[in-house]
Scaffold this motif. Structure first.
Motif, PDB file in Angstrom:
ATOM      1  N   ARG A   1     -21.074   3.019  25.432  1.00  0.00           N
ATOM      2  CA  ARG A   1     -21.310   4.150  24.537  1.00  0.00           C
ATOM      3  C   ARG A   1     -20.303   5.275  24.762  1.00  0.00           C
ATOM      4  O   ARG A   1     -19.863   5.929  23.824  1.00  0.00           O
ATOM      5  CB  ARG A   1     -22.746   4.663  24.699  1.00  0.00           C
ATOM      6  CG  ARG A   1     -23.168   5.542  23.547  1.00  0.00           C
ATOM      7  CD  ARG A   1     -24.652   5.905  23.594  1.00  0.00           C
ATOM      8  NE  ARG A   1     -25.495   4.728  23.548  1.00  0.00           N
ATOM      9  CZ  ARG A   1     -26.294   4.333  24.554  1.00  0.00           C
ATOM     10  NH1 ARG A   1     -26.368   5.019  25.659  1.00  0.00           N
ATOM     11  NH2 ARG A   1     -27.020   3.251  24.445  1.00  0.00           N
ATOM     12  N   LEU A   2     -19.897   5.488  26.004  1.00  0.00           N
ATOM     13  CA  LEU A   2     -18.917   6.535  26.304  1.00  0.00           C
ATOM     14  C   LEU A   2     -17.586   6.234  25.624  1.00  0.00           C
ATOM     15  O   LEU A   2     -17.000   7.097  24.967  1.00  0.00           O
ATOM     16  CB  LEU A   2     -18.732   6.686  27.809  1.00  0.00           C
ATOM     17  CG  LEU A   2     -17.645   7.669  28.245  1.00  0.00           C
ATOM     18  CD1 LEU A   2     -17.973   9.079  27.758  1.00  0.00           C
ATOM     19  CD2 LEU A   2     -17.471   7.646  29.749  1.00  0.00           C
ATOM     20  N   ARG A   3     -17.115   5.018  25.770  1.00  0.00           N
ATOM     21  CA  ARG A   3     -15.834   4.649  25.143  1.00  0.00           C
ATOM     22  C   ARG A   3     -15.939   4.721  23.632  1.00  0.00           C
ATOM     23  O   ARG A   3     -15.021   5.164  22.956  1.00  0.00           O
ATOM     24  CB  ARG A   3     -15.423   3.248  25.591  1.00  0.00           C
ATOM     25  CG  ARG A   3     -14.050   2.862  25.134  1.00  0.00           C
ATOM     26  CD  ARG A   3     -13.002   3.664  25.880  1.00  0.00           C
ATOM     27  NE  ARG A   3     -11.695   3.208  25.464  1.00  0.00           N
ATOM     28  CZ  ARG A   3     -10.684   4.011  25.223  1.00  0.00           C
ATOM     29  NH1 ARG A   3     -10.805   5.303  25.364  1.00  0.00           N
ATOM     30  NH2 ARG A   3      -9.531   3.534  24.834  1.00  0.00           N
ATOM     31  N   TYR A   4     -17.081   4.277  23.070  1.00  0.00           N
ATOM     32  CA  TYR A   4     -17.268   4.366  21.619  1.00  0.00           C
ATOM     33  C   TYR A   4     -17.203   5.830  21.168  1.00  0.00           C
ATOM     34  O   TYR A   4     -16.581   6.147  20.159  1.00  0.00           O
ATOM     35  CB  TYR A   4     -18.592   3.743  21.180  1.00  0.00           C
ATOM     36  CG  TYR A   4     -18.884   4.035  19.739  1.00  0.00           C
ATOM     37  CD1 TYR A   4     -18.175   3.390  18.728  1.00  0.00           C
ATOM     38  CD2 TYR A   4     -19.822   5.003  19.371  1.00  0.00           C
ATOM     39  CE1 TYR A   4     -18.410   3.691  17.396  1.00  0.00           C
ATOM     40  CE2 TYR A   4     -20.058   5.296  18.043  1.00  0.00           C
ATOM     41  CZ  TYR A   4     -19.347   4.640  17.056  1.00  0.00           C
ATOM     42  OH  TYR A   4     -19.572   4.949  15.748  1.00  0.00           O
ATOM     43  N   SER A   5     -17.816   6.724  21.929  1.00  0.00           N
ATOM     44  CA  SER A   5     -17.829   8.137  21.541  1.00  0.00           C
ATOM     45  C   SER A   5     -16.427   8.746  21.602  1.00  0.00           C
ATOM     46  O   SER A   5     -16.149   9.734  20.937  1.00  0.00           O
ATOM     47  CB  SER A   5     -18.789   8.934  22.425  1.00  0.00           C
ATOM     48  OG  SER A   5     -18.287   9.047  23.741  1.00  0.00           O
ATOM     49  N   GLN A   6     -15.535   8.145  22.383  1.00  0.00           N
ATOM     50  CA  GLN A   6     -14.165   8.629  22.468  1.00  0.00           C
ATOM     51  C   GLN A   6     -13.296   8.096  21.330  1.00  0.00           C
ATOM     52  O   GLN A   6     -12.367   8.758  20.898  1.00  0.00           O
ATOM     53  CB  GLN A   6     -13.546   8.221  23.807  1.00  0.00           C
ATOM     54  CG  GLN A   6     -14.203   8.884  24.994  1.00  0.00           C
ATOM     55  CD  GLN A   6     -13.760   8.273  26.318  1.00  0.00           C
ATOM     56  OE1 GLN A   6     -13.284   7.150  26.375  1.00  0.00           O
ATOM     57  NE2 GLN A   6     -13.934   9.036  27.388  1.00  0.00           N
ATOM     58  N   ILE A   7     -13.591   6.899  20.839  1.00  0.00           N
ATOM     59  CA  ILE A   7     -12.756   6.257  19.826  1.00  0.00           C
ATOM     60  C   ILE A   7     -13.380   6.313  18.438  1.00  0.00           C
ATOM     61  O   ILE A   7     -12.709   6.630  17.459  1.00  0.00           O
ATOM     62  CB  ILE A   7     -12.495   4.782  20.188  1.00  0.00           C
ATOM     63  CG1 ILE A   7     -11.691   4.685  21.472  1.00  0.00           C
ATOM     64  CG2 ILE A   7     -11.755   4.065  19.064  1.00  0.00           C
ATOM     65  CD1 ILE A   7     -11.523   3.270  21.963  1.00  0.00           C
ATOM     66  N   GLY A   8     -14.667   5.987  18.334  1.00  0.00           N
ATOM     67  CA  GLY A   8     -15.337   5.827  17.041  1.00  0.00           C
ATOM     68  C   GLY A   8     -15.176   6.983  16.076  1.00  0.00           C
ATOM     69  O   GLY A   8     -14.808   6.784  14.921  1.00  0.00           O
ATOM     70  N   PRO A   9     -15.433   8.213  16.497  1.00  0.00           N
ATOM     71  CA  PRO A   9     -15.384   9.339  15.560  1.00  0.00           C
ATOM     72  C   PRO A   9     -13.974   9.833  15.222  1.00  0.00           C
ATOM     73  O   PRO A   9     -13.811  10.682  14.373  1.00  0.00           O
ATOM     74  CB  PRO A   9     -16.148  10.439  16.290  1.00  0.00           C
ATOM     75  CG  PRO A   9     -16.835   9.793  17.425  1.00  0.00           C
ATOM     76  CD  PRO A   9     -16.047   8.576  17.756  1.00  0.00           C
ATOM     77  N   THR A  10     -12.946   9.290  15.865  1.00  0.00           N
ATOM     78  CA  THR A  10     -11.602   9.821  15.660  1.00  0.00           C
ATOM     79  C   THR A  10     -11.016   9.391  14.315  1.00  0.00           C
ATOM     80  O   THR A  10     -11.443   8.406  13.723  1.00  0.00           O
ATOM     81  CB  THR A  10     -10.643   9.356  16.781  1.00  0.00           C
ATOM     82  OG1 THR A  10     -10.495   7.937  16.707  1.00  0.00           O
ATOM     83  CG2 THR A  10     -11.160   9.774  18.143  1.00  0.00           C
ATOM     84  N   ALA A  11     -10.032  10.134  13.869  1.00  0.00           N
ATOM     85  CA  ALA A  11      -9.371   9.843  12.595  1.00  0.00           C
ATOM     86  C   ALA A  11      -8.190   8.891  12.788  1.00  0.00           C
ATOM     87  O   ALA A  11      -7.327   8.795  11.933  1.00  0.00           O
ATOM     88  CB  ALA A  11      -8.911  11.138  11.944  1.00  0.00           C
ATOM     89  N   THR A  12      -8.171   8.195  13.903  1.00  0.00           N
ATOM     90  CA  THR A  12      -7.077   7.263  14.181  1.00  0.00           C
ATOM     91  C   THR A  12      -7.327   5.921  13.496  1.00  0.00           C
ATOM     92  O   THR A  12      -8.433   5.626  13.043  1.00  0.00           O
ATOM     93  CB  THR A  12      -6.942   7.023  15.691  1.00  0.00           C
ATOM     94  OG1 THR A  12      -8.142   6.387  16.148  1.00  0.00           O
ATOM     95  CG2 THR A  12      -6.726   8.326  16.450  1.00  0.00           C
TER      96      THR A  12
END
Length: 87
Positions: A53-64
């Motif tokens: 969940r931590l890694r998802y929260s770092q990547i998922g919401p980004t505009a990348t």
């Protein structure tokens, strides 16, 4: 991977087989505190990719591009699970 669930009568019930590229555990990734609904059992040597969940929260919401690809993959996984449950 076979998807199975245990019953109150100590039996294991087969639900489905996941193929290469399919995801599991999406509900627990997107929602905190969700109890596991089933288990996956590999019938052969298998390589899995894991995302907490931590890694998802770092990547998922980004505009990348990676964030967008991850969101699309998770939406597809959830849609497939809903379609399977309603079949």
């Amino acid at each position: 991977l076979d998807v199975v669930v245990g019953t109150q009568a100590d039996r294991v019930v087969y639900l489905a087989t996941l193929e290469v590229g399919e995801a599991f555990g999406v509900s627990s990734l997107l929602q905190g505190g969700v109890r596991r609904m089933a288990s996956c059992v590999a019938r052969e040597t298998t390589t899995l990719l894991r995302m907490d969940r931590l890694r998802y929260s770092q990547i998922g919401p980004t505009a990348t591009e990676a964030g967008a690809a991850l969101r699309v993959a998770l939406i597809r996984a959830v849609a497939e699970q809903v379609a399977f449950a309603n079949a």
